[in-house]
Design a protein around this motif. Structure first.
Motif, mmCIF file in Angstrom:
data_model
loop_
_atom_site.group_PDB
_atom_site.id
_atom_site.type_symbol
_atom_site.label_atom_id
_atom_site.label_comp_id
_atom_site.label_asym_id
_atom_site.label_seq_id
_atom_site.Cartn_x
_atom_site.Cartn_y
_atom_site.Cartn_z
ATOM 1 N N ILE A 57 -12.468 7.147 -3.663
ATOM 2 C CA ILE A 57 -11.484 6.938 -2.792
ATOM 3 C C ILE A 57 -10.450 6.516 -3.463
ATOM 4 C CG2 ILE A 57 -12.376 4.685 -1.887
ATOM 5 C CD1 ILE A 57 -11.799 5.934 1.061
ATOM 6 N N ARG A 67 -2.938 1.163 -2.028
ATOM 7 C CA ARG A 67 -2.834 0.003 -2.665
ATOM 8 C C ARG A 67 -3.180 0.714 -4.184
ATOM 9 N NH1 ARG A 67 -5.354 -4.489 1.008
ATOM 10 N NH2 ARG A 67 -3.972 -4.310 2.732
ATOM 11 N N ASP A 68 -4.056 1.386 -4.401
ATOM 12 C CA ASP A 68 -4.615 1.804 -5.616
ATOM 13 C C ASP A 68 -3.114 2.524 -6.548
ATOM 14 O OD1 ASP A 68 -7.194 1.074 -5.459
ATOM 15 O OD2 ASP A 68 -7.413 3.060 -4.398
ATOM 16 N N ARG A 102 -13.206 -5.896 2.358
ATOM 17 C CA ARG A 102 -11.686 -5.671 2.244
ATOM 18 C C ARG A 102 -11.170 -4.416 2.075
ATOM 19 N NH1 ARG A 102 -9.258 -10.726 1.417
ATOM 20 N NH2 ARG A 102 -10.557 -12.623 1.794
ATOM 21 N N PHE A 103 -11.593 -3.419 2.868
ATOM 22 C CA PHE A 103 -10.956 -2.254 2.746
ATOM 23 C C PHE A 103 -10.722 -1.796 4.155
ATOM 24 C CE2 PHE A 103 -15.432 -1.539 1.230
ATOM 25 C CZ PHE A 103 -16.144 -1.150 2.375
ATOM 26 N N ARG A 104 -9.638 -0.604 4.153
ATOM 27 C CA ARG A 104 -9.468 -0.267 5.375
ATOM 28 C C ARG A 104 -9.726 1.131 5.981
ATOM 29 N NH1 ARG A 104 -3.288 -1.470 4.409
ATOM 30 N NH2 ARG A 104 -3.904 -0.527 2.540
ATOM 31 N N HIS A 105 -10.470 1.669 5.109
ATOM 32 C CA HIS A 105 -10.919 3.363 5.206
ATOM 33 C C HIS A 105 -12.219 3.494 4.874
ATOM 34 C CE1 HIS A 105 -6.704 3.125 4.484
ATOM 35 N NE2 HIS A 105 -6.624 4.141 5.308
ATOM 36 N N SER A 112 -6.674 4.745 -2.443
ATOM 37 C CA SER A 112 -5.567 4.146 -1.190
ATOM 38 C C SER A 112 -4.424 3.749 -1.617
ATOM 39 C CB SER A 112 -6.302 2.972 -0.479
ATOM 40 O OG SER A 112 -5.818 1.846 -0.920
ATOM 41 N N THR A 133 -11.436 4.120 -6.550
ATOM 42 C CA THR A 133 -12.737 3.571 -6.467
ATOM 43 C C THR A 133 -13.973 4.371 -6.340
ATOM 44 O OG1 THR A 133 -11.465 1.766 -5.198
ATOM 45 C CG2 THR A 133 -13.828 1.406 -5.079
ATOM 46 N N ALA A 136 -17.470 3.301 -6.463
ATOM 47 C CA ALA A 136 -18.538 2.988 -5.471
ATOM 48 C C ALA A 136 -17.856 2.843 -4.063
ATOM 49 C CB ALA A 136 -18.907 1.513 -6.014
ATOM 50 N N VAL A 137 -18.196 3.880 -3.318
ATOM 51 C CA VAL A 137 -17.559 4.202 -2.102
ATOM 52 C C VAL A 137 -18.582 3.460 -0.879
ATOM 53 C CG1 VAL A 137 -16.319 5.824 -0.465
ATOM 54 C CG2 VAL A 137 -16.092 6.286 -2.855
ATOM 55 N N ALA A 138 -18.072 2.701 -0.073
ATOM 56 C CA ALA A 138 -18.976 2.453 1.001
ATOM 57 C C ALA A 138 -18.744 3.550 2.020
ATOM 58 C CB ALA A 138 -18.454 0.958 1.566
ATOM 59 N N ARG A 170 -0.681 -0.706 -7.179
ATOM 60 C CA ARG A 170 -1.546 -1.431 -8.489
ATOM 61 C C ARG A 170 -1.118 -0.564 -9.781
ATOM 62 N NH1 ARG A 170 -6.809 -1.986 -6.814
ATOM 63 N NH2 ARG A 170 -6.315 -3.125 -5.166
ATOM 64 N N PRO A 178 -15.049 6.475 4.596
ATOM 65 C CA PRO A 178 -15.651 8.074 4.647
ATOM 66 C C PRO A 178 -16.916 8.007 5.665
ATOM 67 C CG PRO A 178 -15.040 7.510 2.631
ATOM 68 C CD PRO A 178 -15.161 6.384 3.335
HETATM 69 P P1 AMP Z 1 -7.753 0.080 1.648
HETATM 70 O O1 AMP Z 1 -7.523 -1.335 2.371
HETATM 71 O O2 AMP Z 1 -8.533 0.944 2.225
HETATM 72 O O3 AMP Z 1 -6.040 0.595 1.392
HETATM 73 O O4 AMP Z 1 -8.251 -0.092 0.216
HETATM 74 C C1 AMP Z 1 -8.443 -1.104 -0.736
HETATM 75 C C2 AMP Z 1 -9.177 -1.137 -1.905
HETATM 76 O O5 AMP Z 1 -10.553 -0.743 -1.435
HETATM 77 C C3 AMP Z 1 -8.527 0.095 -2.769
HETATM 78 O O6 AMP Z 1 -8.754 -0.296 -3.944
HETATM 79 C C4 AMP Z 1 -9.473 1.271 -2.306
HETATM 80 O O7 AMP Z 1 -9.619 2.403 -3.432
HETATM 81 C C5 AMP Z 1 -10.922 0.658 -2.147
HETATM 82 N N1 AMP Z 1 -11.394 0.970 -0.986
HETATM 83 C C6 AMP Z 1 -10.828 1.831 0.209
HETATM 84 N N2 AMP Z 1 -11.801 2.287 0.966
HETATM 85 C C7 AMP Z 1 -12.901 2.039 0.328
HETATM 86 C C8 AMP Z 1 -14.371 1.952 0.532
HETATM 87 N N3 AMP Z 1 -14.712 2.736 1.681
HETATM 88 N N4 AMP Z 1 -15.239 1.792 -0.104
HETATM 89 C C9 AMP Z 1 -14.997 1.217 -1.222
HETATM 90 N N5 AMP Z 1 -13.642 0.945 -1.686
HETATM 91 C C10 AMP Z 1 -12.810 1.277 -0.709
#
Ligand code: AMP
Length: 143
Positions: free
Chosen positions: A50, A54-55, A100-103, A52, A77, A79-81, A58, A105
Motif C-alpha cells: 500500500i 505520507r509515503d 497508526r495508519f488510516r487505510h 499513501s 509498505t 506488510a499490509v494490515a 517522505r 484494504p
Molecule cells: P496512512 O495513515 O494510511 O496515510 O499511512 C501511514 C503509513 O502507514 C504509510 O507508510 C502507509 O504506507 C502505511 N499504511 C497505510 N495503510 C496501511 C495498512 N493497512 N497496513 C500497513 N501499513 C499501512
C-alpha cells in the motif's frame, strides 16, 4: 456495524497501481482520484503493498525530486494490515489506532474487494451515535 455495511454504502471500487509504476504516476493518481492511499498490485494482480500520501511526502523529503522517477515498490509498505467483510468497525478502529495508519484494504478469498478509510470509520461512528441518541430520546419521551 460491520465492514460489509460500510462497503455496501460506499461501494467496492478499489483504486490500484502496479508496483513498477513510478512514484510520480502514483502521486498523480492520488491527486486526480482525491484519495489518500492506493493499493499496489504485483504482476499477477495480487496485493503487493500500500502506498499513501505520507509515503510520497517522505520519499520526496528523503530523495528529493529524483524519487518521483523511481518505482512505487521502493516506497510502499509491504506488510499490509487487512480486514474482512465480517470484521466490526470497532476492530478496524483499533487496528488503525495501534498501527497508526488510516487505510485498511478488505480481502475476500485473498482478493482485495474494497478499502476502508478513517473517514469511512468516523462517518459510520457518527451515524451510529446519532441513531443511539434518537432512540434514547424516543425511549425517554415514551416513558
Ligand atoms: P496512512 O495513515 O494510511 O496515510 O499511512 C501511514 C503509513 O502507514 C504509510 O507508510 C502507509 O504506507 C502505511 N499504511 C497505510 N495503510 C496501511 C495498512 N493497512 N497496513 C500497513 N501499513 C499501512
Amino acid at each position: 456495524m460491520l465492514v460489509k455495511h460500510i462497503l455496501g454504502e460506499k461501494g467496492r471500487d478499489v483504486i490500484a497501481i502496479a508496483s513498477d509504476a513510478t512514484l510520480s504516476e502514483a502521486a498523480r493518481m492520488l491527486a486526480h482520484k482525491r484519495i489518500g492511499a492506493v493499493v499496489v498490485r504485483d504482476d499477477s494482480g495480487m496485493l503487493a503493498g500500500i502506498l499513501s500520501e505520507r509515503d510520497v511526502v517522505r520519499a520526496v523529503a528523503d530523495g528529493s525530486v529524483s524519487a518521483l522517477a523511481r518505482p512505487v515498490s521502493i516506497y510502499m509498505t509491504r506488510a499490509v494490515a487487512t480486514c474482512e467483510e465480517q470484521d466490526t468497525v470497532e476492530e478496524i478502529m483499533e487496528m488503525m489506532t495501534i498501527g497508526r495508519f488510516r487505510h485498511v484494504p478488505v480481502l475476500s478469498s485473498g482478493q482485495v474487494t474494497g478499502i476502508v478509510s478513517i473517514g469511512d470509520v468516523v462517518k459510520t461512528r457518527i451515524a451510529e451515535t446519532v441513531r443511539e441518541a434518537e432512540s434514547l430520546r424516543e425511549y425517554i419521551s415514551a416513558a
